[in-house]
Design a protein around this motif. Structure first.
Motif, PDB file in Angstrom:
ATOM      1  N   THR A   7       0.824  -1.193   0.000  1.00 43.55           N
ATOM      2  CA  THR A   7       0.000   0.000   0.000  1.00 43.55           C
ATOM      3  C   THR A   7       0.866   1.253   0.000  1.00 43.55           C
ATOM      4  N   ASN A   8       0.548   2.171  -0.893  1.00 44.11           N
ATOM      5  CA  ASN A   8       1.156   3.504  -0.906  1.00 44.11           C
ATOM      6  C   ASN A   8       0.260   4.443  -0.108  1.00 44.11           C
ATOM      7  N   VAL A   9       0.837   5.104   0.894  1.00 44.49           N
ATOM      8  CA  VAL A   9       0.053   6.008   1.733  1.00 44.49           C
ATOM      9  C   VAL A   9       0.811   7.303   1.958  1.00 44.49           C
ATOM     10  N   SER A  10       0.058   8.352   2.246  1.00 48.04           N
ATOM     11  CA  SER A  10       0.656   9.604   2.696  1.00 48.04           C
ATOM     12  C   SER A  10       0.950   9.504   4.191  1.00 48.04           C
ATOM     13  N   VAL A  11       1.629  10.503   4.724  1.00 45.29           N
ATOM     14  CA  VAL A  11       1.922  10.499   6.161  1.00 45.29           C
ATOM     15  C   VAL A  11       0.638  10.471   6.981  1.00 45.29           C
ATOM     16  N   ASP A  12      -0.433  11.089   6.482  1.00 44.64           N
ATOM     17  CA  ASP A  12      -1.703  11.059   7.211  1.00 44.64           C
ATOM     18  C   ASP A  12      -2.578   9.883   6.796  1.00 44.64           C
ATOM     19  N   GLY A  13      -1.985   8.887   6.139  1.00 45.54           N
ATOM     20  CA  GLY A  13      -2.683   7.630   5.899  1.00 45.54           C
ATOM     21  C   GLY A  13      -3.576   7.572   4.696  1.00 45.54           C
ATOM     22  N   VAL A  14      -3.580   8.609   3.842  1.00 43.98           N
ATOM     23  CA  VAL A  14      -4.446   8.621   2.670  1.00 43.98           C
ATOM     24  C   VAL A  14      -3.895   7.679   1.614  1.00 43.98           C
ATOM     25  N   MET A  15      -4.767   6.875   1.014  1.00 42.69           N
ATOM     26  CA  MET A  15      -4.370   5.987  -0.077  1.00 42.69           C
ATOM     27  C   MET A  15      -5.172   6.254  -1.353  1.00 42.69           C
ATOM     28  N   GLN A  16      -6.040   7.234  -1.314  1.00 40.64           N
ATOM     29  CA  GLN A  16      -6.938   7.506  -2.437  1.00 40.64           C
ATOM     30  C   GLN A  16      -6.250   8.357  -3.504  1.00 40.64           C
ATOM     31  N   GLY A  17      -6.446   7.995  -4.766  1.00 42.70           N
ATOM     32  CA  GLY A  17      -6.053   8.856  -5.873  1.00 42.70           C
ATOM     33  C   GLY A  17      -4.579   9.174  -5.951  1.00 42.70           C
ATOM     34  N   LEU A  18      -3.721   8.232  -5.609  1.00 41.27           N
ATOM     35  CA  LEU A  18      -2.295   8.540  -5.568  1.00 41.27           C
ATOM     36  C   LEU A  18      -1.665   8.631  -6.949  1.00 41.27           C
ATOM     37  N   GLY A  33      -3.043  12.236  -7.577  1.00 46.42           N
ATOM     38  CA  GLY A  33      -1.700  12.292  -8.128  1.00 46.42           C
ATOM     39  C   GLY A  33      -0.638  12.725  -7.150  1.00 46.42           C
ATOM     40  N   TRP A  34      -0.927  12.641  -5.857  1.00 44.23           N
ATOM     41  CA  TRP A  34       0.007  13.160  -4.848  1.00 44.23           C
ATOM     42  C   TRP A  34       1.285  12.327  -4.723  1.00 44.23           C
ATOM     43  N   ALA A  35       1.264  11.057  -5.120  1.00 46.32           N
ATOM     44  CA  ALA A  35       2.453  10.219  -4.944  1.00 46.32           C
ATOM     45  C   ALA A  35       3.444  10.331  -6.099  1.00 46.32           C
ATOM     46  N   LEU A  36       2.965  10.582  -7.296  1.00 41.20           N
ATOM     47  CA  LEU A  36       3.844  10.520  -8.472  1.00 41.20           C
ATOM     48  C   LEU A  36       5.051  11.447  -8.398  1.00 41.20           C
ATOM     49  N   PRO A  37       4.914  12.703  -7.947  1.00 44.18           N
ATOM     50  CA  PRO A  37       6.105  13.560  -7.893  1.00 44.18           C
ATOM     51  C   PRO A  37       7.154  13.064  -6.898  1.00 44.18           C
ATOM     52  N   LEU A  38       6.776  12.177  -5.978  1.00 48.77           N
ATOM     53  CA  LEU A  38       7.678  11.697  -4.931  1.00 48.77           C
ATOM     54  C   LEU A  38       8.171  10.274  -5.187  1.00 48.77           C
ATOM     55  N   PHE A  39       7.670   9.654  -6.244  1.00 45.15           N
ATOM     56  CA  PHE A  39       7.991   8.259  -6.546  1.00 45.15           C
ATOM     57  C   PHE A  39       9.342   8.211  -7.258  1.00 45.15           C
ATOM     58  N   ASP A  40      10.387   7.796  -6.538  1.00 45.69           N
ATOM     59  CA  ASP A  40      11.729   7.854  -7.099  1.00 45.69           C
ATOM     60  C   ASP A  40      12.178   6.492  -7.623  1.00 45.69           C
ATOM     61  N   THR A 153       3.218  -4.394   3.571  1.00 43.93           N
ATOM     62  CA  THR A 153       4.266  -3.507   3.073  1.00 43.93           C
ATOM     63  C   THR A 153       3.656  -2.130   2.869  1.00 43.93           C
ATOM     64  N   LEU A 154       4.231  -1.139   3.560  1.00 43.10           N
ATOM     65  CA  LEU A 154       3.764   0.238   3.458  1.00 43.10           C
ATOM     66  C   LEU A 154       4.849   1.098   2.827  1.00 43.10           C
ATOM     67  N   LEU A 155       4.497   1.825   1.782  1.00 49.54           N
ATOM     68  CA  LEU A 155       5.353   2.870   1.240  1.00 49.54           C
ATOM     69  C   LEU A 155       4.716   4.191   1.636  1.00 49.54           C
ATOM     70  N   THR A 156       5.387   4.919   2.530  1.00 52.64           N
ATOM     71  CA  THR A 156       4.832   6.158   3.072  1.00 52.64           C
ATOM     72  C   THR A 156       5.545   7.347   2.443  1.00 52.64           C
ATOM     73  N   TYR A 157       4.776   8.224   1.816  1.00 51.40           N
ATOM     74  CA  TYR A 157       5.325   9.356   1.072  1.00 51.40           C
ATOM     75  C   TYR A 157       5.325  10.601   1.951  1.00 51.40           C
ATOM     76  N   PRO A 158       6.355  11.447   1.823  1.00 51.31           N
ATOM     77  CA  PRO A 158       6.479  12.610   2.697  1.00 51.31           C
ATOM     78  C   PRO A 158       5.545  13.748   2.287  1.00 51.31           C
ATOM     79  N   VAL A 159       4.261  13.508   2.511  1.00 43.50           N
ATOM     80  CA  VAL A 159       3.259  14.522   2.194  1.00 43.50           C
ATOM     81  C   VAL A 159       2.043  14.278   3.081  1.00 43.50           C
ATOM     82  N   VAL A 160       1.399  15.369   3.497  1.00 45.20           N
ATOM     83  CA  VAL A 160       0.107  15.308   4.181  1.00 45.20           C
ATOM     84  C   VAL A 160      -0.943  15.745   3.163  1.00 45.20           C
TER      85      VAL A 160
END
Length: 205
Positions: A7-18, A33-40, A153-160
């Protein structure tokens, strides 16, 4: 097979629309689209390695349709060549837990209905490494409720993100977790792998 949720999640646990601005706008969600700019590159390499362990994939209907439209039946996925994620998704069995999907278009797809818990236990009893679940928030929560998850498995992205569907609801069953792997990518994505470890211990007076 070991049932593993990824699961890809934000720091505040959001998994929607990443994945993109129009991926999932339910409930007026406007921050897709919040995860794509941070997906390295390291996160992509990690997911490719994880995919190679999959002997089969399990989806909820909504995530299945998103994946089928991008990796499976859509032109984008079929043009990805030897991308390890696409190769795994297109060459291994896929299962969808759904009472409404009747005509899946992605090759090698089986719809699970009726006693889904029993069907998943049968899948887990088959030889192999991983039965992997991507996204599929409602299904993941149901799997937890039915104690069918072996590894998280959690991938947590540095964004709220500040709005959207969270991985875990505000109320639900409690579960202790054992941390078995942890790392951070250069772009700040933290990757943790956990195993459920029974009920948590709480402090007493």
């Amino acid at each position: 097979m070991k049932l593993t949720t990824i699961t890809n999640v934000s720091v505040d646990g959001v998994m929607q629309g990443l994945g993109g601005p129009d991926e999932d706008s339910r409930g007026g969600f406007e921050r897709g689209g919040w995860a794509l700019p941070l997906f390295d590159d390291e996160a992509e390499t990690f997911l490719g390695q994880v995919n190679q362990r999959a002997d089969a994939f399990l989806f909820g209907r909504r995530t299945y349709e998103i994946f089928a439209g991008s990796w499976g039946t859509g032109s984008w996925g079929t043009n990805q060549g030897d991308n390890p994620i696409g190769v795994a998704l297109n060459t291994r069995p896929k299962y969808v837990a759904s009472t409404t999907l009747t005509d899946p278009q992605w090759a090698d797809t089986t719809v699970l209905s009726g006693d889904v818990a029993a069907a998943i236990r049968e899948l887990k009893a088959k030889p192999g490494d991983d039965l992997q679940v991507y996204g599929s928030g409602s299904l993941v929560r149901w799997l937890f409720d039915n104690q069918l998850v072996d590894e998280i498995t959690l991938l947590t992205y540095p964004v709220v993100v500040g709005q959207g569907t969270r991985l875990f609801p505000s109320t639900g069953p409690d579960t202790a977790l054992e941390l078995v792997e942890s790392r951070a990518t250069p772009g700040g994505v933290t990757i943790q792998v956990y195993r459920p470890a029974g009920r948590p211990q709480y402090a007493t007076a």
